[in-house]
Design a protein around this motif. Structure first.
Motif, PDB file in Angstrom:
ATOM      1  N   THR A 166       6.590  62.526  86.061  1.00 57.06           N
ATOM      2  CA  THR A 166       6.474  61.590  84.951  1.00 57.06           C
ATOM      3  C   THR A 166       4.997  61.388  84.659  1.00 57.06           C
ATOM      4  O   THR A 166       4.193  61.273  85.574  1.00 57.06           O
ATOM      5  N   LEU A 180       3.292  61.795  68.611  1.00 57.12           N
ATOM      6  CA  LEU A 180       4.714  62.024  68.863  1.00 57.12           C
ATOM      7  C   LEU A 180       5.215  63.272  68.138  1.00 57.12           C
ATOM      8  O   LEU A 180       6.024  64.039  68.674  1.00 57.12           O
ATOM      9  N   MET A 183       4.193  66.204  70.124  1.00 53.62           N
ATOM     10  CA  MET A 183       5.074  66.340  71.284  1.00 53.62           C
ATOM     11  C   MET A 183       6.392  66.995  70.894  1.00 53.62           C
ATOM     12  O   MET A 183       6.900  67.869  71.613  1.00 53.62           O
ATOM     13  N   ARG A 191      13.166  66.123  75.155  1.00 54.48           N
ATOM     14  CA  ARG A 191      12.372  65.475  76.215  1.00 54.48           C
ATOM     15  C   ARG A 191      12.353  63.960  75.998  1.00 54.48           C
ATOM     16  O   ARG A 191      12.075  63.485  74.905  1.00 54.48           O
ATOM     17  N   VAL A 193      10.984  60.279  76.017  1.00 53.64           N
ATOM     18  CA  VAL A 193       9.702  59.588  75.934  1.00 53.64           C
ATOM     19  C   VAL A 193       9.980  58.101  75.735  1.00 53.64           C
ATOM     20  O   VAL A 193      10.891  57.725  74.999  1.00 53.64           O
ATOM     21  N   ILE A 211      12.567  62.786  72.128  1.00 56.78           N
ATOM     22  CA  ILE A 211      11.408  62.750  71.228  1.00 56.78           C
ATOM     23  C   ILE A 211      11.828  62.761  69.763  1.00 56.78           C
ATOM     24  O   ILE A 211      11.290  62.001  68.953  1.00 56.78           O
ATOM     25  N   LEU A 231       2.585  55.519  76.202  1.00 58.97           N
ATOM     26  CA  LEU A 231       3.678  56.485  76.144  1.00 58.97           C
ATOM     27  C   LEU A 231       3.959  56.991  77.545  1.00 58.97           C
ATOM     28  O   LEU A 231       3.032  57.374  78.272  1.00 58.97           O
ATOM     29  N   VAL A 233       6.220  59.823  79.544  1.00 61.14           N
ATOM     30  CA  VAL A 233       6.880  61.076  79.183  1.00 61.14           C
ATOM     31  C   VAL A 233       7.615  61.645  80.398  1.00 61.14           C
ATOM     32  O   VAL A 233       7.070  61.709  81.503  1.00 61.14           O
ATOM     33  N   GLU A 234       8.832  62.051  80.154  1.00 63.20           N
ATOM     34  CA  GLU A 234       9.647  62.664  81.201  1.00 63.20           C
ATOM     35  C   GLU A 234       9.005  63.962  81.693  1.00 63.20           C
ATOM     36  O   GLU A 234       8.425  64.726  80.914  1.00 63.20           O
TER      37      GLU A 234
END
Length: 288
Positions: A166, A180, A183, A191, A193, A211, A231, A233-234
């Motif tokens: 993460t 974003l 991403m 994914r 977020v 996302i 943010l 993020v996975e």
């Protein structure tokens, strides 16, 4: 008060690294207030900004500016004063100093000079966001702010696409949607977020989604493009062995990757081989 270990020898003071609220003033700890009231000087990222906080709590300790543009030179003089026996506190505009804020040079110079450095913990936006994100937190990475320009940001996101933990970043509100969208283009639509915005403040928002969904949600509501943003993020999903590519699909993907960008190579390989595009994309990222 200056403490001496023996007649004529002055012990150095202490540098206290003090966390302050990121929004809700009730998050200021009693220990932090005691330190700020009793030190000889407070080094602040922006003295005008900090003056409002200190006035709210009735702290009258003198302040001095210690920010990105003067920190190296100012630190020399501050360390000299601590070596002479004065205690000082370091604060940033909000949260924990040094976490994407000034203070590194002062802390380093103080430690190298033998000055005691004492953390006074408290609010920190990235830890607050992680604690509420619902993503794995046993291992994580922090990226600070990504490059402001699109090319640099996309390069950094390409490198982060295969991060196995993460990971988190801070983003300016006026760049949030662009970040974003980048991403989405680089990681694909699925994914996860989490956007944590205005933490501890009146309009606190914590929204997690794939996302593609998060981009549409932010795009549709300009209020989500305001305030302080974190943010989370996975990590890149670990491929399951049962989903391994067959040799022919791998061969096709390798050929296409030698000539095409990752996203385009994965899409074309999916058309040729019948493999799932997302699976090919994840494998391609692992080879990048």
């Amino acid at each position: 008060m200056v403490v001496t270990s023996s007649p004529g020898k002055v012990m150095s003071g202490t540098l206290y690294v003090v966390a302050t609220p990121i929004g809700n003033l009730q998050d200021m700890s009693p220990r932090a207030l005691e330190v700020l009231r009793t030190v000889a000087l407070i080094a602040a990222e922006d003295t005008r900004h900090s003056a409002r906080l200190l006035q709210h709590f009735g702290v009258s300790t003198p302040t001095t500016a210690c920010h990105d543009h003067n920190e190296r030179d100012k630190s020399v003089r501050l360390v000299e004063r601590m070596l002479a026996g004065e205690d000082m506190a370091l604060i940033s505009d909000a949260g924990t100093p040094l976490i994407s804020d000034p203070g590194y040079h002062l802390v380093r110079q103080a430690r190298e000079a033998g000055v005691r450095v004492c953390p006074i913990p408290g609010a920190c936006a990235l830890i607050a966001a992680l604690s509420a994100a619902g993503l794995p937190s046993d291992r994580f990475a922090f990226e600070g702010f990504l490059p402001a320009k699109a090319h640099g940001r996309r390069q950094r996101l390409q490198a982060l696409a295969v991060e196995p933990r993460t990971w988190m970043l801070y983003e300016a509100p006026h760049r949030l949607l662009e970040c974003l969208e980048d991403m989405l283009d680089i990681f694909g639509p699925e994914r996860q977020v989490v956007l944590a915005r205005e933490l501890t403040k009146t309009f606190e928002t914590i929204k997690g989604a794939p996302i593609a969904e998060l981009v549409e949600w932010v795009r549709a509501d300009s209020d989500q493009q305001r305030g302080e943003c974190v943010l989370i993020v996975e990590a890149m999903p670990a491929p399951e062995e049962s989903e391994g590519l067959n040799p022919e699909a791998q061969r096709v993907l390798d050929i296409l990757l030698s000539e095409l960008p990752v996203k385009q190579a994965a899409a074309l390989a999916a058309q040729i081989t019948g493999e799932k595009k997302n699976r090919l994309y994840q494998v391609a990222l692992g080879k990048g």
